[in-house]
Design an enzyme around this catalytic site. Structure first.
Site, PDB file in Angstrom:
ATOM      1  N   ASP A  90       0.871  -1.171   0.000  1.00 30.98           N
ATOM      2  CA  ASP A  90       0.000   0.000   0.000  1.00 30.98           C
ATOM      3  C   ASP A  90       0.913   1.228   0.000  1.00 30.98           C
ATOM      4  O   ASP A  90       2.077   1.141   0.412  1.00 30.98           O
ATOM      5  CB  ASP A  90      -0.883  -0.038   1.254  1.00 30.98           C
ATOM      6  N   TYR A  97      -0.108   4.940   0.933  1.00 32.05           N
ATOM      7  CA  TYR A  97      -0.309   5.969   1.958  1.00 32.05           C
ATOM      8  C   TYR A  97      -0.273   5.391   3.368  1.00 32.05           C
ATOM      9  O   TYR A  97      -1.087   4.554   3.743  1.00 32.05           O
ATOM     10  CB  TYR A  97      -1.639   6.687   1.717  1.00 32.05           C
ATOM     11  N   SER A 147      -2.663   0.740  -4.619  1.00 27.42           N
ATOM     12  CA  SER A 147      -3.222   1.823  -3.819  1.00 27.42           C
ATOM     13  C   SER A 147      -4.607   2.226  -4.295  1.00 27.42           C
ATOM     14  O   SER A 147      -4.965   2.040  -5.456  1.00 27.42           O
ATOM     15  CB  SER A 147      -2.293   3.034  -3.907  1.00 27.42           C
ATOM     16  N   ASN A 148      -5.378   2.790  -3.358  1.00 20.16           N
ATOM     17  CA  ASN A 148      -6.632   3.450  -3.718  1.00 20.16           C
ATOM     18  C   ASN A 148      -6.367   4.752  -4.462  1.00 20.16           C
ATOM     19  O   ASN A 148      -7.261   5.306  -5.100  1.00 20.16           O
ATOM     20  CB  ASN A 148      -7.469   3.743  -2.468  1.00 20.16           C
TER      21      ASN A 148
END
Length: 223
Positions: free
Chosen positions: A12, A14, A118-119
Site C-alpha cells: 500500500d 499511503y 493503492s486506492n
C-alpha cells in the site's frame, strides 16, 4: 507457519511507504496551530469518503476524494481555504515524505516482483513515486482506478493477480491500515501489518499473518 513461497511483494502507498501526515508542515504554514487537526481530519475523511462512495456506487477518483476531504477538514477547523491554499495543499500530497527504511528494503527485494497497490489514482501516485528515491526499484504502480473498486473490496485485490501474474498465496501484501490488511487477508493474500503507530487491529474476523513496526521485518520472507 511453513516457509512461504512469495513471488510478489505488494505495498500500500499511503501510511505504508509514504507519511500522509508530512502535510502538517504545509497546513501549519497556512493555518498556524491547526496543522495537525486539519491533517488528521483530512486523512480520516479521505478514507471515509472512499468507503462511502464504494457503498453508494458513486465512484470518483481518489484525487477528487482527497480534495473533498480537505474542504471538509478546513470547514471543521473553521479556516478559510482559498483557491491558492487548496492548490498548494493538494500539491503537498504529491510530495509526501517516505519512511526512512523504504529504499533499503526495496533494494534488498530486487530479485522479486515489487508493486504499489493503492486506492490512489495515477494522477496522485505517479508524481509521488517519481519524486521519491526508489521509484526505479518498483515494477508496477497499480491503482484501483483501473477497476473502479476501492479497497477493501475483493474485486480490487484481484487486479494484483491479473497484473503481476501470480497466485494469491504467492503475494505478501503490506499495509499500515488495519482495514486494508483485513481486506487483503480476506481475499487470500499473505499479509504483513506495518503497525507504525502501535495501533490495535480492527475486529473484522481476520488477522494479519505477520505484524512489524516497520518494513524491515518483511525481509525474513525472502527465500
Amino acid at each position: 507457519m511453513s516457509k512461504l513461497n512469495i513471488k510478489a511483494f505488494v505495498f500500500d502507498a499511503y501510511g505504508t511507504l509514504f507519511d500522509v501526515h508530512s502535510v502538517i508542515e504545509k497546513c501549519n504554514e497556512f493555518f498556524p496551530d491547526k496543522g495537525e487537526e486539519i491533517s488528521q481530519v483530512w486523512r480520516k475523511k479521505q478514507l471515509e469518503y472512499s468507503f462511502l462512495r464504494q457503498l453508494m456506487g458513486t465512484y470518483t477518483t481518489f484525487f477528487t476524494i482527497t480534495k473533498d476531504a480537505l474542504h471538509y477538514a478546513a470547514k471543521q477547523a473553521g479556516v478559510d481555504l482559498t483557491e491558492g491554499k487548496e492548490k498548494e495543499l493538494l500539491e503537498a500530497y504529491l510530495e509526501l515524505d517516505h519512511y526512512e527504511e523504504v529504499g533499503s528494503v526495496l533494494q534488498e527485494l530486487k530479485p522479486y516482483k515489487k508493486a504499489i497497490f493503492s486506492n490512489g489514482s495515477l494522477d496522485m501516485l505517479s508524481p509521488l513515486v517519481e519524486q521519491s528515491s526508489f521509484g526505479h526499484l518498483l515494477d508496477e504502480v497499480l491503482t484501483v482506478d483501473e477497476v473502479k473498486q476501492f479497497k477493501p473490496t475483493p474485486m480490487s485485490y484481484q487486479l494484483v493477480l491479473e497484473k503481476l501474474g501470480v497466485r494469491r498465496e504467492e503475494v505478501l501484501f503490506m499495509s499500515s491500515n488495519p482495514w486494508d490488511i483485513a481486506g487483503a487477508t480476506n481475499f487470500g493474500f499473505y499479509t504483513a501489518w506495518i503497525n507504525r503507530q502501535d495501533k490495535v487491529m480492527d475486529e473484522l474476523g481476520v488477522k494479519p499473518h505477520f505484524e512489524y513496526r516497520n518494513l524491515t521485518g518483511i525481509l525474513e520472507h525472502m527465500s
